[in-house]
Design a protein around this motif. Structure first.
Motif, short mmCIF file in Angstrom:
data_model
loop_
_atom_site.label_atom_id
_atom_site.label_comp_id
_atom_site.label_asym_id
_atom_site.label_seq_id
_atom_site.Cartn_x
_atom_site.Cartn_y
_atom_site.Cartn_z
N SER A 5 79.21 66.78 55.24
CA SER A 5 79.81 65.60 54.62
C SER A 5 79.23 65.36 53.23
CB SER A 5 79.62 64.37 55.50
OG SER A 5 78.26 64.02 55.63
N THR A 6 77.92 65.68 53.05
CA THR A 6 77.31 65.55 51.73
C THR A 6 78.00 66.46 50.73
OG1 THR A 6 75.16 65.05 52.75
CG2 THR A 6 75.15 65.72 50.44
N TYR A 66 81.47 65.00 49.91
CA TYR A 66 81.36 63.85 49.02
C TYR A 66 81.05 64.31 47.59
CZ TYR A 66 81.35 59.99 52.44
OH TYR A 66 81.70 59.06 53.38
N SER A 67 80.18 65.31 47.46
CA SER A 67 79.72 65.74 46.14
C SER A 67 80.84 66.34 45.31
CB SER A 67 78.57 66.75 46.28
OG SER A 67 79.04 67.97 46.81
N ILE A 92 76.71 62.98 41.66
CA ILE A 92 75.36 62.67 42.14
C ILE A 92 74.42 62.61 40.94
CG2 ILE A 92 73.43 63.42 43.57
CD1 ILE A 92 75.48 64.95 45.28
N ILE A 134 76.74 58.80 49.93
CA ILE A 134 76.35 60.18 49.61
C ILE A 134 74.85 60.28 49.32
CG2 ILE A 134 76.95 59.98 47.15
CD1 ILE A 134 77.69 62.96 47.25
N LYS A 192 73.00 60.19 52.53
CA LYS A 192 73.10 61.44 53.26
C LYS A 192 72.13 62.49 52.73
CE LYS A 192 77.82 60.56 54.59
NZ LYS A 192 77.33 59.95 55.81
N THR A 227 84.64 62.24 56.59
CA THR A 227 84.50 62.25 55.13
C THR A 227 85.85 62.13 54.46
OG1 THR A 227 82.55 63.67 55.37
CG2 THR A 227 83.52 63.50 53.19
#
Length: 252
Positions: free
Chosen positions: A58-59, A62-63, A68, A176, A179, A219
């Motif tokens: 999921s990270t 999201y990225s 980030i 995020i 996570k 996600t």
């Protein structure tokens, strides 16, 4: 039958955890129900060895959509790993039961604050300088990382809440960053559990696959529906955590 039951629980946990954290609320009780005579440390170690893959997936998802800021979150990631390892070591020396009766009240405070502040986490408006943000993320990582290694329930939700409340992040950006720190705390705890032989690797693999599948769906829904949707799920998960931890502390 146990394999099917815990795999379904792992998929649901991955779905919830991908949105706002709190997957342990589902998978850990399921594992205790399926294997009531197993050592708790083994169930915790197996849970984390599966959940870390869903969180990592999921990270990554999201990225691809959310930027980030590595300069500000890296101190939190490092501190979270250190805190989790120390917490996992501390639980071998100190009984964490004193937290059972305190945790429902802490979570209730988080829930009431979130409900009262209806604008909380809707807009992404970081409010501190880079240096101050680094210090705050390091502090959050160290404290919640230690908690995750020492006790654990609601770790992802605590990360999200503190990033929203202290840094001014919206729920998607907080999720995020939470996570990234949560992956690190899981890896640190897994390292300790594995060294002590407290991981069922034959169960960890199918649980990890199920967790990743749930995580991908969760996600996708979070990114599709935005910060308002994540806020609603956060409130629901924290409410369920209050019921679960309150029952464990006072009703069991």
């Amino acid at each position: 039958m146990e394999w099917i039951f815990v795999s379904l629980a792992s998929a649901l946990a991955g779905f919830v955890d991908a949105i706002v954290g709190g997957g342990g609320l589902i998978l850990v009780p399921a594992m205790f129900a399926a294997f009531p005579h197993a050592a708790p440390a083994t169930l915790f170690g197996t849970n984390k060895s599966a959940a870390v893959w869903g969180t990592a997936m999921s990270t990554w998802q999201y990225s691809r959509r959310i930027s980030i800021t590595w300069a500000t979150i890296t101190p939190g990631i490092v501190a979270a790993g250190v805190g989790a390892f120390v917490g996992a070591w501390a639980v071998t020396l100190v009984n964490p039961d004193f937290l059972r009766k305190l945790l429902p009240f802490i979570l209730l405070g988080v829930l009431l604050y979130t409900l009262a502040k209806k604008e909380l986490g809707r807009d992404h408006a970081p409010r501190h300088s880079v240096r101050t943000t680094q210090c705050l993320t390091a502090g959050i990582g160290l404290v919640i990382g230690f908690y995750d290694g020492f006790f654990g329930p609601g770790t992802g939700s605590f990360f999200v809440f503190l990033l929203v409340r202290l840094l001014g992040y919206d729920f998607l950006n907080a999720s995020i960053n939470a996570k990234l720190m949560n992956v690190t705390t899981n890896i640190a705890a897994i390292a300790l559990f594995a060294l002590k032989g407290h991981v069922w690797w034959h169960f960890a693999v199918p649980l990890a696959v199920a967790n990743v599948l749930g995580s991908v769906l969760g996600t996708w829904m979070a990114l599709r529906h935005g910060a308002g949707f994540v806020r609603v799920i956060f409130i629901v998960v924290v409410g369920l955590l209050i019921l679960k931890t309150g029952w464990d502390a006072f009703g069991a």
